[in-house]
Design a protein around this motif. Structure first.
Motif, PDB file in Angstrom:
ATOM      1  N   ARG A 132       0.827  -1.195   0.000  1.00  0.00           N
ATOM      2  CA  ARG A 132       0.000   0.000   0.000  1.00  0.00           C
ATOM      3  C   ARG A 132       0.871   1.259   0.000  1.00  0.00           C
ATOM      4  NH1 ARG A 132      -3.173  -1.682   3.522  1.00  0.00           N
ATOM      5  NH2 ARG A 132      -2.232  -0.811   5.402  1.00  0.00           N
ATOM      6  N   GLN A 133       1.936   1.224   0.794  1.00  0.00           N
ATOM      7  CA  GLN A 133       2.869   2.359   0.837  1.00  0.00           C
ATOM      8  C   GLN A 133       3.525   2.574  -0.524  1.00  0.00           C
ATOM      9  OE1 GLN A 133       3.459   4.440   3.416  1.00  0.00           O
ATOM     10  NE2 GLN A 133       4.791   5.622   2.121  1.00  0.00           N
ATOM     11  N   VAL A 134       3.924   1.478  -1.176  1.00  0.00           N
ATOM     12  CA  VAL A 134       4.543   1.570  -2.504  1.00  0.00           C
ATOM     13  C   VAL A 134       3.552   2.169  -3.501  1.00  0.00           C
ATOM     14  CG1 VAL A 134       5.440   0.225  -4.456  1.00  0.00           C
ATOM     15  CG2 VAL A 134       6.192  -0.298  -2.126  1.00  0.00           C
ATOM     16  N   ARG A 135       2.316   1.707  -3.468  1.00  0.00           N
ATOM     17  CA  ARG A 135       1.303   2.208  -4.406  1.00  0.00           C
ATOM     18  C   ARG A 135       1.078   3.708  -4.223  1.00  0.00           C
ATOM     19  NH1 ARG A 135      -4.292   2.271  -3.443  1.00  0.00           N
ATOM     20  NH2 ARG A 135      -3.967   0.757  -1.795  1.00  0.00           N
ATOM     21  N   TRP A 136       0.894   4.152  -2.994  1.00  0.00           N
ATOM     22  CA  TRP A 136       0.649   5.577  -2.764  1.00  0.00           C
ATOM     23  C   TRP A 136       1.866   6.422  -3.096  1.00  0.00           C
ATOM     24  CZ3 TRP A 136      -3.782   7.786  -2.675  1.00  0.00           C
ATOM     25  CH2 TRP A 136      -4.905   7.061  -2.304  1.00  0.00           C
ATOM     26  N   THR A 152       7.023  -2.299  -9.246  1.00  0.00           N
ATOM     27  CA  THR A 152       5.738  -2.997  -9.246  1.00  0.00           C
ATOM     28  C   THR A 152       5.094  -2.859  -7.873  1.00  0.00           C
ATOM     29  OG1 THR A 152       6.647  -5.124  -8.546  1.00  0.00           O
ATOM     30  CG2 THR A 152       6.556  -4.705 -10.928  1.00  0.00           C
ATOM     31  N   PHE A 153       3.770  -3.029  -7.858  1.00  0.00           N
ATOM     32  CA  PHE A 153       3.046  -3.060  -6.591  1.00  0.00           C
ATOM     33  C   PHE A 153       1.814  -3.931  -6.770  1.00  0.00           C
ATOM     34  CE2 PHE A 153       1.462   0.549  -8.966  1.00  0.00           C
ATOM     35  CZ  PHE A 153       0.089   0.443  -8.857  1.00  0.00           C
ATOM     36  N   VAL A 154       1.293  -4.423  -5.661  1.00  0.00           N
ATOM     37  CA  VAL A 154       0.107  -5.270  -5.674  1.00  0.00           C
ATOM     38  C   VAL A 154      -1.052  -4.476  -5.102  1.00  0.00           C
ATOM     39  CG1 VAL A 154      -0.932  -7.382  -4.771  1.00  0.00           C
ATOM     40  CG2 VAL A 154       1.472  -7.366  -5.437  1.00  0.00           C
ATOM     41  N   TRP A 155      -2.189  -4.539  -5.798  1.00  0.00           N
ATOM     42  CA  TRP A 155      -3.389  -3.878  -5.316  1.00  0.00           C
ATOM     43  C   TRP A 155      -4.592  -4.716  -5.702  1.00  0.00           C
ATOM     44  CZ3 TRP A 155      -6.466   0.450  -7.959  1.00  0.00           C
ATOM     45  CH2 TRP A 155      -7.412   0.957  -7.068  1.00  0.00           C
ATOM     46  N   GLY A 179      -5.154  -7.796  -5.232  1.00  0.00           N
ATOM     47  CA  GLY A 179      -4.802  -9.121  -5.725  1.00  0.00           C
ATOM     48  C   GLY A 179      -4.116  -9.136  -7.085  1.00  0.00           C
ATOM     49  N   ARG A 180      -3.895  -7.991  -7.691  1.00  0.00           N
ATOM     50  CA  ARG A 180      -3.217  -7.918  -8.991  1.00  0.00           C
ATOM     51  C   ARG A 180      -1.890  -7.188  -8.832  1.00  0.00           C
ATOM     52  NH1 ARG A 180      -7.943  -5.864 -13.068  1.00  0.00           N
ATOM     53  NH2 ARG A 180      -8.703  -7.914 -13.617  1.00  0.00           N
ATOM     54  N   ARG A 181      -0.919  -7.580  -9.663  1.00  0.00           N
ATOM     55  CA  ARG A 181       0.380  -6.901  -9.666  1.00  0.00           C
ATOM     56  C   ARG A 181       0.410  -5.927 -10.844  1.00  0.00           C
ATOM     57  NH1 ARG A 181       4.893  -7.079  -7.141  1.00  0.00           N
ATOM     58  NH2 ARG A 181       4.335  -8.955  -6.010  1.00  0.00           N
ATOM     59  N   TYR A 182       0.871  -4.712 -10.556  1.00  0.00           N
ATOM     60  CA  TYR A 182       0.938  -3.648 -11.556  1.00  0.00           C
ATOM     61  C   TYR A 182       2.376  -3.166 -11.697  1.00  0.00           C
ATOM     62  CZ  TYR A 182      -4.113  -3.262 -10.803  1.00  0.00           C
ATOM     63  OH  TYR A 182      -5.454  -3.513 -10.697  1.00  0.00           O
ATOM     64  N   ARG A 183       2.722  -2.719 -12.906  1.00  0.00           N
ATOM     65  CA  ARG A 183       4.007  -2.057 -13.151  1.00  0.00           C
ATOM     66  C   ARG A 183       3.713  -0.664 -13.676  1.00  0.00           C
ATOM     67  NH1 ARG A 183       7.506  -5.590 -15.645  1.00  0.00           N
ATOM     68  NH2 ARG A 183       8.564  -5.758 -13.668  1.00  0.00           N
ATOM     69  N   TRP A 184       4.331   0.318 -13.044  1.00  0.00           N
ATOM     70  CA  TRP A 184       4.112   1.717 -13.408  1.00  0.00           C
ATOM     71  C   TRP A 184       5.374   2.218 -14.090  1.00  0.00           C
ATOM     72  CZ3 TRP A 184       0.542   4.814  -9.834  1.00  0.00           C
ATOM     73  CH2 TRP A 184       0.109   5.963 -10.483  1.00  0.00           C
ATOM     74  N   ARG A 185       5.287   2.434 -15.423  1.00  0.00           N
ATOM     75  CA  ARG A 185       6.462   2.845 -16.207  1.00  0.00           C
ATOM     76  C   ARG A 185       6.518   4.336 -16.470  1.00  0.00           C
ATOM     77  NH1 ARG A 185       5.273  -2.188 -19.453  1.00  0.00           N
ATOM     78  NH2 ARG A 185       6.834  -3.651 -18.699  1.00  0.00           N
ATOM     79  N   LYS A 220       3.850   8.271 -16.280  1.00  0.00           N
ATOM     80  CA  LYS A 220       2.697   8.920 -15.667  1.00  0.00           C
ATOM     81  C   LYS A 220       1.375   8.282 -16.078  1.00  0.00           C
ATOM     82  CE  LYS A 220       0.945  13.480 -14.584  1.00  0.00           C
ATOM     83  NZ  LYS A 220       1.176  14.911 -14.695  1.00  0.00           N
ATOM     84  N   PHE A 221       1.246   7.944 -17.333  1.00  0.00           N
ATOM     85  CA  PHE A 221       0.012   7.329 -17.826  1.00  0.00           C
ATOM     86  C   PHE A 221       0.276   5.937 -18.403  1.00  0.00           C
ATOM     87  CE2 PHE A 221      -0.614  11.935 -18.178  1.00  0.00           C
ATOM     88  CZ  PHE A 221      -1.666  12.063 -17.280  1.00  0.00           C
ATOM     89  N   ASP A 222       1.289   5.275 -17.923  1.00  0.00           N
ATOM     90  CA  ASP A 222       1.661   3.962 -18.446  1.00  0.00           C
ATOM     91  C   ASP A 222       1.733   2.955 -17.297  1.00  0.00           C
ATOM     92  OD1 ASP A 222       2.582   1.825 -19.900  1.00  0.00           O
ATOM     93  OD2 ASP A 222       4.577   2.646 -20.253  1.00  0.00           O
ATOM     94  N   VAL A 223       0.579   2.351 -16.979  1.00  0.00           N
ATOM     95  CA  VAL A 223       0.476   1.349 -15.936  1.00  0.00           C
ATOM     96  C   VAL A 223       0.034   0.044 -16.582  1.00  0.00           C
ATOM     97  CG1 VAL A 223      -0.605   0.709 -13.743  1.00  0.00           C
ATOM     98  CG2 VAL A 223      -0.181   3.112 -14.272  1.00  0.00           C
ATOM     99  N   THR A 224       0.788  -1.021 -16.316  1.00  0.00           N
ATOM    100  CA  THR A 224       0.499  -2.312 -16.902  1.00  0.00           C
ATOM    101  C   THR A 224       0.093  -3.306 -15.829  1.00  0.00           C
ATOM    102  OG1 THR A 224       2.216  -1.879 -18.551  1.00  0.00           O
ATOM    103  CG2 THR A 224       1.465  -4.159 -18.347  1.00  0.00           C
ATOM    104  N   VAL A 225      -0.971  -4.079 -16.088  1.00  0.00           N
ATOM    105  CA  VAL A 225      -1.377  -5.156 -15.193  1.00  0.00           C
ATOM    106  C   VAL A 225      -0.548  -6.372 -15.571  1.00  0.00           C
ATOM    107  CG1 VAL A 225      -3.252  -6.621 -14.400  1.00  0.00           C
ATOM    108  CG2 VAL A 225      -3.716  -4.261 -15.053  1.00  0.00           C
ATOM    109  N   LEU A 226       0.251  -6.890 -14.615  1.00  0.00           N
ATOM    110  CA  LEU A 226       1.126  -8.020 -14.904  1.00  0.00           C
ATOM    111  C   LEU A 226       0.444  -9.359 -14.682  1.00  0.00           C
ATOM    112  CD1 LEU A 226       4.420  -6.643 -13.335  1.00  0.00           C
ATOM    113  CD2 LEU A 226       3.692  -6.595 -15.722  1.00  0.00           C
TER     114      LEU A 226
END
Length: 128
Positions: A27-31, A108-111, A113-119, A121-127
């Motif tokens: 959660r800290q990583v995501r925020w 990457t971060f988990v939110w 139940g899914r893992r996301y990669r943020w590359r 500002k507007f480029d977020v990928t669901v892994l």
């Protein structure tokens, strides 16, 4: 929010948040990533303020511990939350700075139940 057209609706999706150490770190990583990409000045300002408070906490530990605990209790009271974790406000200060550095280094971060990669500002990928 400046990039979205938002209409308030009467339905929301509740995403449960856990209390394990791993879930808390995610959660800290995501925020931190949200702030990094959308409000980079906020991250820099937060780090500067926290370093200033940390220096004060090292120089005067007892007053700092009392002040941080009372402030945490006050914020919890305003928000209507009553938790014993307010007594952890002082030690949390020493953990928060390394945690911000870690969160900025993670890609990457988990939110929910899914893992996301943020590359970008507007480029977020669901892994997964």
């Amino acid at each position: 929010m400046e990039y979205l057209q938002v209409t308030t609706v009467g339905r929301t999706r509740i995403v449960p948040i856990g209390g394990t150490i791993r879930e808390t770190v995610e959660r800290q990583v995501r925020w931190t990533q949200i702030l990094r990409w959308h409000f980079p000045g906020a991250v820099a300002g937060t780090v500067l303020v926290l370093l200033f408070v940390l220096a004060g906490a090292i120089v005067a530990p007892l007053p700092a511990a009392a002040l941080l605990t009372v402030l945490h209790l006050a914020v919890n009271e305003i928000l209507g939350v009553r938790r014993w974790t307010a007594v952890l406000a002082y030690p949390a200060l020493f953990v928060f700075i390394p945690l911000i550095v870690y969160a900025l280094a993670r890609r990457t971060f988990v939110w929910g139940g899914r893992r996301y990669r943020w590359r970008g500002k507007f480029d977020v990928t669901v892994l997964d």
